[in-house]
Design an enzyme around this catalytic site. Structure first.
Site, PDB file in Angstrom:
ATOM      1  N   ASN A   7      41.105  78.524  35.212  1.00 48.83           N
ATOM      2  CA  ASN A   7      42.172  79.511  35.115  1.00 48.83           C
ATOM      3  C   ASN A   7      43.492  78.788  34.851  1.00 48.83           C
ATOM      4  O   ASN A   7      43.903  77.933  35.632  1.00 48.83           O
ATOM      5  CB  ASN A   7      42.246  80.305  36.427  1.00 48.83           C
ATOM      6  CG  ASN A   7      43.232  81.447  36.365  1.00 48.83           C
ATOM      7  OD1 ASN A   7      44.355  81.288  35.906  1.00 48.83           O
ATOM      8  ND2 ASN A   7      42.822  82.610  36.846  1.00 48.83           N
ATOM      9  N   HIS A  10      48.646  79.291  36.124  1.00 48.91           N
ATOM     10  CA  HIS A  10      49.798  78.617  36.719  1.00 48.91           C
ATOM     11  C   HIS A  10      50.487  77.622  35.781  1.00 48.91           C
ATOM     12  O   HIS A  10      51.572  77.134  36.099  1.00 48.91           O
ATOM     13  CB  HIS A  10      49.408  77.982  38.041  1.00 48.91           C
ATOM     14  CG  HIS A  10      49.110  79.032  39.087  1.00 48.91           C
ATOM     15  ND1 HIS A  10      49.980  80.060  39.366  1.00 48.91           N
ATOM     16  CD2 HIS A  10      48.027  79.230  39.879  1.00 48.91           C
ATOM     17  CE1 HIS A  10      49.458  80.840  40.294  1.00 48.91           C
ATOM     18  NE2 HIS A  10      48.270  80.367  40.609  1.00 48.91           N
ATOM     19  N   HIS A  43      44.706  85.830  33.884  1.00 51.80           N
ATOM     20  CA  HIS A  43      44.931  87.128  34.520  1.00 51.80           C
ATOM     21  C   HIS A  43      46.213  87.714  33.935  1.00 51.80           C
ATOM     22  O   HIS A  43      47.299  87.206  34.183  1.00 51.80           O
ATOM     23  CB  HIS A  43      45.064  86.944  36.031  1.00 51.80           C
ATOM     24  CG  HIS A  43      45.232  88.237  36.785  1.00 51.80           C
ATOM     25  ND1 HIS A  43      45.265  88.272  38.166  1.00 51.80           N
ATOM     26  CD2 HIS A  43      45.380  89.529  36.370  1.00 51.80           C
ATOM     27  CE1 HIS A  43      45.432  89.528  38.566  1.00 51.80           C
ATOM     28  NE2 HIS A  43      45.506  90.300  37.493  1.00 51.80           N
ATOM     29  N   ARG A  45      48.694  90.264  34.341  1.00 49.43           N
ATOM     30  CA  ARG A  45      49.145  91.198  35.372  1.00 49.43           C
ATOM     31  C   ARG A  45      50.057  92.275  34.799  1.00 49.43           C
ATOM     32  O   ARG A  45      50.697  92.073  33.771  1.00 49.43           O
ATOM     33  CB  ARG A  45      49.885  90.450  36.486  1.00 49.43           C
ATOM     34  CG  ARG A  45      48.971  89.683  37.424  1.00 49.43           C
ATOM     35  CD  ARG A  45      49.769  88.961  38.498  1.00 49.43           C
ATOM     36  NE  ARG A  45      48.912  88.425  39.541  1.00 49.43           N
ATOM     37  CZ  ARG A  45      48.605  89.055  40.666  1.00 49.43           C
ATOM     38  NH1 ARG A  45      49.111  90.266  40.888  1.00 49.43           N
ATOM     39  NH2 ARG A  45      47.817  88.500  41.571  1.00 49.43           N
ATOM     40  N   ARG A  49      53.956  88.405  35.265  1.00 42.69           N
ATOM     41  CA  ARG A  49      54.671  87.337  35.977  1.00 42.69           C
ATOM     42  C   ARG A  49      54.347  85.948  35.448  1.00 42.69           C
ATOM     43  O   ARG A  49      55.126  85.023  35.614  1.00 42.69           O
ATOM     44  CB  ARG A  49      54.355  87.381  37.481  1.00 42.69           C
ATOM     45  CG  ARG A  49      52.923  87.025  37.832  1.00 42.69           C
ATOM     46  CD  ARG A  49      52.708  86.983  39.324  1.00 42.69           C
ATOM     47  NE  ARG A  49      52.884  88.290  39.940  1.00 42.69           N
ATOM     48  CZ  ARG A  49      52.563  88.527  41.211  1.00 42.69           C
ATOM     49  NH1 ARG A  49      52.092  87.572  41.974  1.00 42.69           N
ATOM     50  NH2 ARG A  49      52.717  89.743  41.706  1.00 42.69           N
ATOM     51  N   GLU A  70      40.968  88.479  33.304  1.00 51.24           N
ATOM     52  CA  GLU A  70      41.089  89.182  34.566  1.00 51.24           C
ATOM     53  C   GLU A  70      42.166  90.246  34.416  1.00 51.24           C
ATOM     54  O   GLU A  70      43.232  89.987  33.854  1.00 51.24           O
ATOM     55  CB  GLU A  70      41.470  88.218  35.688  1.00 51.24           C
ATOM     56  CG  GLU A  70      40.410  87.179  35.997  1.00 51.24           C
ATOM     57  CD  GLU A  70      40.787  86.285  37.153  1.00 51.24           C
ATOM     58  OE1 GLU A  70      39.888  85.614  37.705  1.00 51.24           O
ATOM     59  OE2 GLU A  70      41.990  86.248  37.513  1.00 51.24           O
ATOM     60  N   THR A 101      45.860  87.194  44.259  1.00 53.93           N
ATOM     61  CA  THR A 101      44.933  88.266  44.625  1.00 53.93           C
ATOM     62  C   THR A 101      44.507  88.110  46.076  1.00 53.93           C
ATOM     63  O   THR A 101      44.020  87.059  46.484  1.00 53.93           O
ATOM     64  CB  THR A 101      43.704  88.241  43.699  1.00 53.93           C
ATOM     65  OG1 THR A 101      44.149  88.309  42.342  1.00 53.93           O
ATOM     66  CG2 THR A 101      42.798  89.425  43.990  1.00 53.93           C
ATOM     67  N   GLU A 151      31.970  88.527  40.736  1.00 51.26           N
ATOM     68  CA  GLU A 151      32.578  87.268  41.146  1.00 51.26           C
ATOM     69  C   GLU A 151      32.858  87.382  42.637  1.00 51.26           C
ATOM     70  O   GLU A 151      33.651  88.227  43.069  1.00 51.26           O
ATOM     71  CB  GLU A 151      33.875  86.989  40.391  1.00 51.26           C
ATOM     72  CG  GLU A 151      34.516  85.669  40.827  1.00 51.26           C
ATOM     73  CD  GLU A 151      35.778  85.319  40.067  1.00 51.26           C
ATOM     74  OE1 GLU A 151      36.605  84.563  40.614  1.00 51.26           O
ATOM     75  OE2 GLU A 151      35.945  85.802  38.927  1.00 51.26           O
TER      76      GLU A 151
END
Length: 244
Positions: A7, A10, A43, A45, A49, A70, A101, A151
């Protein structure tokens, strides 16, 4: 042997901290693939963000392994997924105020809505995974609404502060994976997985793929992204036994 999907959210978090152009999660995705990752996870969102629409659109064109998107089970995100066509969608719960999450999707509570979302994505040719707690009711309902994959949320296991509690949470995860496999669901696992607790989780044979983000990106700050990914893959596969 379990696969490792990275992932890169970040990487985008650092970029968005300055509203700059770098570091670019698209470049990071290319690097993790070169390092041997079996997939890329992002992800998108509602509040954007970290990952942006632009990132997902470019990643769809550049990821050579597998792109796992995601997202929340909202109409906006469903329409975006149908347009982008990721290799798989993972439906997750989402709250604006959370840092990350906080728990699994309540498939039992939102069964009717999730069944329709799964059907819509299936009609668009997209497999669906559900991010859920290691709970038998959640797993059985995921199977009932015809999800392809679950998952398993490993957060409580990762956050356990005593050996006894970690053992209890490990057994919950293990039992959940066995039930999901028995029902014919593909099993992934993620949340809080790091270079130490992976030595426990890799022993659960039913887990086909680990989704790992924060730990790898944090280590990459110190040793570089490719090295961080290769180290995690080596730990998952058992080809590197050194203490991290």
């Amino acid at each position: 042997m379990a696969r490792v999907a990275i992932n890169v959210d970040h990487v985008a978090t650092v970029r968005q901290a300055r509203l700059a152009h770098e570091p670019d999660p698209v470049t990071a995705a290319a690097l993790v693939e070169l390092a041997g990752a079996h997939g890329v996870v992002v992800h998108l969102r509602e509040d954007r963000r970290h990952i942006q629409d632009r990132d997902v659109e470019i990643l769809r064109k550049t990821v050579k392994t597998r792109l796992n998107l995601e997202m929340a089970a909202t109409q906006e995100m469903v329409q975006l997924a149908l347009r982008i066509k990721p290799d798989i969608v993972t439906l997750v719960p989402e709250k604006r105020q959370e840092l990350t999450t906080e728990g699994g999707l309540d498939v039992v509570l939102y069964e009717d809505n999730l069944r329709q979302v799964v059907k819509t994505l299936h009609d668009g040719g997209i497999p669906v995974s559900l991010f859920i707690n290691p709970d038998s009711k959640q797993i059985k309902t995921a199977h009932k609404i015809e999800a392809d994959c679950v998952e398993i949320h490993t957060g409580p296991f990762a956050e356990a502060t005593s050996y006894l509690r970690r053992q209890e949470e490990y057994e919950r995860v293990e039992n959940a994976t066995k039930l999901a496999t028995k029902l014919g669901l593909v099993v992934h696992a993620g949340h809080g997985v790091d270079y130490r607790n992976i030595l426990w989780l890799r022993n659960i044979r039913e887990i086909e793929e680990f989704s790992i983000g924060h730990a790898v990106i944090a280590r990459a700050v110190l040793v570089g992204l490719e090295k961080a990914v290769r180290e995690m893959i080596a730990l998952v596969t058992g080809s590197w036994q050194s203490t991290v």
